[in-house]
Design a protein around this motif. Structure first.
Motif, PDB file in Angstrom:
ATOM      1  N   GLU A 137       9.889  22.219 -24.122  1.00 39.67           N
ATOM      2  CA  GLU A 137       9.837  20.761 -24.192  1.00 39.67           C
ATOM      3  C   GLU A 137       9.588  20.176 -22.812  1.00 39.67           C
ATOM      4  N   ASP A 138       8.773  19.139 -22.763  1.00 36.96           N
ATOM      5  CA  ASP A 138       8.506  18.441 -21.515  1.00 36.96           C
ATOM      6  C   ASP A 138       8.364  16.959 -21.834  1.00 36.96           C
ATOM      7  N   PHE A 139       8.226  16.162 -20.798  1.00 35.35           N
ATOM      8  CA  PHE A 139       8.056  14.735 -20.993  1.00 35.35           C
ATOM      9  C   PHE A 139       6.735  14.464 -21.698  1.00 35.35           C
ATOM     10  N   GLY A 140       6.818  13.855 -22.868  1.00 34.77           N
ATOM     11  CA  GLY A 140       5.622  13.443 -23.584  1.00 34.77           C
ATOM     12  C   GLY A 140       4.800  14.562 -24.167  1.00 34.77           C
ATOM     13  N   GLY A 141       5.343  15.791 -24.230  1.00 33.55           N
ATOM     14  CA  GLY A 141       4.542  16.878 -24.766  1.00 33.55           C
ATOM     15  C   GLY A 141       5.190  18.236 -24.636  1.00 33.55           C
ATOM     16  N   VAL A 142       4.329  19.275 -24.585  1.00 34.51           N
ATOM     17  CA  VAL A 142       4.774  20.656 -24.513  1.00 34.51           C
ATOM     18  C   VAL A 142       4.310  21.268 -23.201  1.00 34.51           C
ATOM     19  N   ASN A 143       5.207  21.952 -22.523  1.00 40.01           N
ATOM     20  CA  ASN A 143       4.870  22.675 -21.310  1.00 40.01           C
ATOM     21  C   ASN A 143       4.550  24.112 -21.676  1.00 40.01           C
ATOM     22  N   VAL A 144       3.420  24.607 -21.169  1.00 39.51           N
ATOM     23  CA  VAL A 144       2.961  25.975 -21.449  1.00 39.51           C
ATOM     24  C   VAL A 144       2.871  26.727 -20.130  1.00 39.51           C
ATOM     25  N   SER A 145       3.601  27.811 -20.014  1.00 39.54           N
ATOM     26  CA  SER A 145       3.489  28.665 -18.831  1.00 39.54           C
ATOM     27  C   SER A 145       2.906  30.008 -19.262  1.00 39.54           C
ATOM     28  N   TYR A 146       2.205  30.673 -18.344  1.00 40.05           N
ATOM     29  CA  TYR A 146       1.495  31.894 -18.687  1.00 40.05           C
ATOM     30  C   TYR A 146       1.359  32.782 -17.461  1.00 40.05           C
ATOM     31  N   SER A 172      10.351  15.593 -33.429  1.00 38.05           N
ATOM     32  CA  SER A 172      10.120  17.011 -33.679  1.00 38.05           C
ATOM     33  C   SER A 172       8.658  17.252 -34.058  1.00 38.05           C
ATOM     34  N   THR A 173       8.024  18.182 -33.340  1.00 36.52           N
ATOM     35  CA  THR A 173       6.604  18.473 -33.536  1.00 36.52           C
ATOM     36  C   THR A 173       6.385  19.978 -33.510  1.00 36.52           C
ATOM     37  N   PHE A 213       3.536  29.733 -32.346  1.00 40.50           N
ATOM     38  CA  PHE A 213       4.032  28.458 -32.856  1.00 40.50           C
ATOM     39  C   PHE A 213       5.447  28.195 -32.347  1.00 40.50           C
ATOM     40  N   LYS A 214       5.729  26.928 -32.097  1.00 43.13           N
ATOM     41  CA  LYS A 214       7.092  26.553 -31.733  1.00 43.13           C
ATOM     42  C   LYS A 214       7.316  25.080 -32.061  1.00 43.13           C
ATOM     43  N   THR A 215       8.484  24.794 -32.633  1.00 48.78           N
ATOM     44  CA  THR A 215       8.857  23.414 -32.946  1.00 48.78           C
ATOM     45  C   THR A 215       9.681  22.848 -31.798  1.00 48.78           C
ATOM     46  N   LEU A 216       9.213  21.762 -31.229  1.00 51.01           N
ATOM     47  CA  LEU A 216       9.848  21.171 -30.059  1.00 51.01           C
ATOM     48  C   LEU A 216       9.928  19.654 -30.223  1.00 51.01           C
ATOM     49  N   THR A 217      10.858  19.055 -29.514  1.00 52.14           N
ATOM     50  CA  THR A 217      10.963  17.599 -29.462  1.00 52.14           C
ATOM     51  C   THR A 217      10.708  17.155 -28.030  1.00 52.14           C
ATOM     52  N   PRO A 218       9.519  16.615 -27.747  1.00 53.92           N
ATOM     53  CA  PRO A 218       9.210  16.188 -26.371  1.00 53.92           C
ATOM     54  C   PRO A 218      10.199  15.154 -25.857  1.00 53.92           C
ATOM     55  N   PHE A 219      10.427  15.185 -24.549  1.00 52.18           N
ATOM     56  CA  PHE A 219      11.295  14.191 -23.930  1.00 52.18           C
ATOM     57  C   PHE A 219      10.580  12.835 -23.894  1.00 52.18           C
TER      58      PHE A 219
END
Length: 392
Positions: free
Chosen positions: A138-147, A192-193, A211-217
C-alpha cells in the motif's frame, strides 16, 4: 557538320546508358559453392539466452554465421554474427526447454553450408526471476511495486486493477533495466482494490500475474495557501526584486518573474526553508524548473536534497532535520545545457516528481538544499513546488 557530330555523340552516350542494367543489388560474388561447416561449437546457457563459440570454416568468401531455432510459439528465431567474430548470442528464449538449433556458415553469394544441428537449453528468462522478487504494498494513492532485476534485462512491469465491473484494466507500464527499484502507480481512492502486476520483455515473454488486495493510503495536495517563508541564520534567502521564496507556491510556473532566485554569488551548497502550515506525512513532491531557455540550464537545480522537520533549531543548523529525498535531475535527451529536445521541454513542463519513502516521519518544515546547478555556477532558481500526502 558540327551539328551532326553533336547529335552523333548524344546518341552514342544514350545508347551506352540504356545498355546498363540495374543489377547492383545482386551479390558481388555469384558462385554456387557452399562454404564449409562451423565446427567445435560450444554452448553457454544464460537467463533467456544461449551463447555459441565456434571455429569458422576457412572459406575466403565467408560472410557470417547464422543460427536459428523454432520457439515454443512456433516462430522461427534467427541470429547472425559476422566472420570477424567466433561467437554468437541468441536471445529471447521463452523457456528453459531443450530446442534443436541449426547453425550455418553463409558466404558472400548467400550460399549456406550444411547445418550443424545441436541441442540448446537456455536458463529461465529473466522475467520469471523478476516476477518472484515482486513486492506489492500500500502507498499513498496507489500501489507501490518493488523489484529486483540482477541481469539488468530490458523489461516492462505492467500494473493493472480490477474495475467496478470486475474487469482488469491496465493502469501503468514501467519500462526499466535497473538492477533493482520501486515505483508507485497512483490515481486510486482510499478503498480496497485488487491489483495485478506482471512482467514482460521485448520478445513478449511474460509472467503470470501477481495479485494482491490493498487499500491505498489517502493522499491530497497540501494547501499552498498555508505555506509561509521561514528565514533561518544559515539560509541563503532571496535575490530580491520580487524573486522571493513565496513564489514557490503561487501556482505560476511559466513566468520568469514568478520564481525564487538566489543571490548571484550565493555559491553551493545553499539552502532555503519554508513551512507547510500543517504537520503532514508526505508521499511525494513536484519541482518545476525556471522555464524557457533556462530548463536543464543555468541555475536550475541538477543535484538537490529535500529535508523535513517538525522543530527546526533557531541557529539554522541541520539538527532535528531528516533527509527525505536526494534528487538528481535527468535530462531526457542528455544534450548539453541550452540544447533542448521536445522530450526535454515536455519533461520540464510536467515537473520533476519524487516519491518520499514510506518510512519517512511527519514534517511541518521543508528545507531545500541545492548541491549543484546545471552549469556549475553559484546561483539557483526554482519556479514552483507542490507537496502531496496526508495531514490527518
Amino acid at each position: 557538320m558540327k551539328i551532326f557530330k553533336t547529335l552523333f555523340f548524344i546518341s552514342l552516350v544514350t545508347a551506352v546508358l540504356c545498355s546498363c542494367k540495374p543489377d547492383q543489388l545482386k551479390p558481388v560474388e555469384t558462385d554456387k559453392s557452399a562454404p564449409g561447416t562451423v565446427s567445435n561449437i560450444k554452448t553457454l546457457s544464460r537467463p533467456g539466452t544461449v551463447k555459441l563459440t565456434y571455429t569458422l570454416p576457412s572459406d575466403q568468401d565467408l560472410l557470417y554465421v547464422l543460427a536459428e531455432y523454432t520457439d515454443k510459439y512456433g516462430k522461427v528465431i534467427q541470429a547472425k554474427a559476422s566472420y570477424y567474430t567466433d561467437s554468437l548470442v541468441i536471445q529471447g528464449f521463452a523457456d528453459s526447454a531443450v530446442h534443436k538449433m541449426s547453425v550455418y556458415a553463409v558466404d558472400r553469394s548467400e550460399n549456406k553450408s550444411a547445418p550443424v544441428v545441436l541441442d540448446v537449453k537456455a536458463l529461465a528468462p529473466p522475467v520469471f526471476g523478476i516476477k518472484s522478487s515482486l513486492v506489492l504494498a500500500e502507498d499513498f494513492g496507489g500501489v507501490n511495486v518493488s523489484y529486483s532485476n540482477p541481469n539488468e534485462a530490458d523489461i516492462a512491469i505492467v500494473v493493472s486493477y480490477k474495475d467496478s465491473l470486475g474487469y482488469f484494466v491496465n493502469n501503468e507500464t514501467i519500462y526499466t533495466k535497473s538492477k533493482q527499484g520501486s515505483f508507485t502507480s497512483r490515481g486510486f481512492s482510499s478503498k480496497s482494490t485488487v491489483f495485478g502486476v506482471y512482467v514482460r520483455d521485448r520478445w513478449n515473454n511474460r509472467t503470470d500475474t501477481v495479485f494482491k488486495t490493498l487499500t491505498p493510503f489517502f493522499e491530497k495536495q497540501l494547501d499552498k495557501s498555508k505555506f509561509r517563508t521561514v528565514i533561518l541564520p544559515t539560509d541563503i534567502g532571496d535575490y530580491g526584486s520580487g524573486l522571493v521564496i513565496s513564489n514557490l507556491w503561487d501556482n505560476v510556473i511559466n513566468a520568469n518573474s514568478n520564481m525564487w532566485h538566489s543571490r548571484g554569488d550565493a555559491g553551493t551548497p545553499m539552502h532555503i526553508t519554508f513551512e507547510l502550515g500543517v504537520t503532514a506525512k508526505l508521499s511525494r513532491f513536484v519541482l518545476w524548473q525556471r522555464p524557457g531557455a533556462y530548463i536543464f540550464n543555468h541555475g536550475n537545480p541538477k543535484r538537490y536534497e529535500i529535508w523535513g522537520s517538525t522543530n527546526p533549531p533557531l541557529d539554522g543548523s541541520f539538527n532535528n532535520w531528516t533527509l527525505l529525498k536526494s534528487c538528481v535531475s535527468v535530462k531526457p535527451s542528455a544534450q548539453a545545457p541550452g540544447v533542448n529536445s521536445q522530450a526535454d521541454v515536455d519533461a520540464a513542463a510536467r515537473g520533476e516528481e519524487w516519491n518520499i519513502p514510506l518510512d519517512a516521519p511527519k514534517v511541518r518544515y521543508i528545507r531545500v538544499v541545492i548541491l549543484e546547478n546545471w552549469i556549475g555556477g553559484p546561483q539557483a532558481h526554482i519556479a514552483e513546488m507542490a507537496f502531496y500526502g496526508s495531514d490527518n
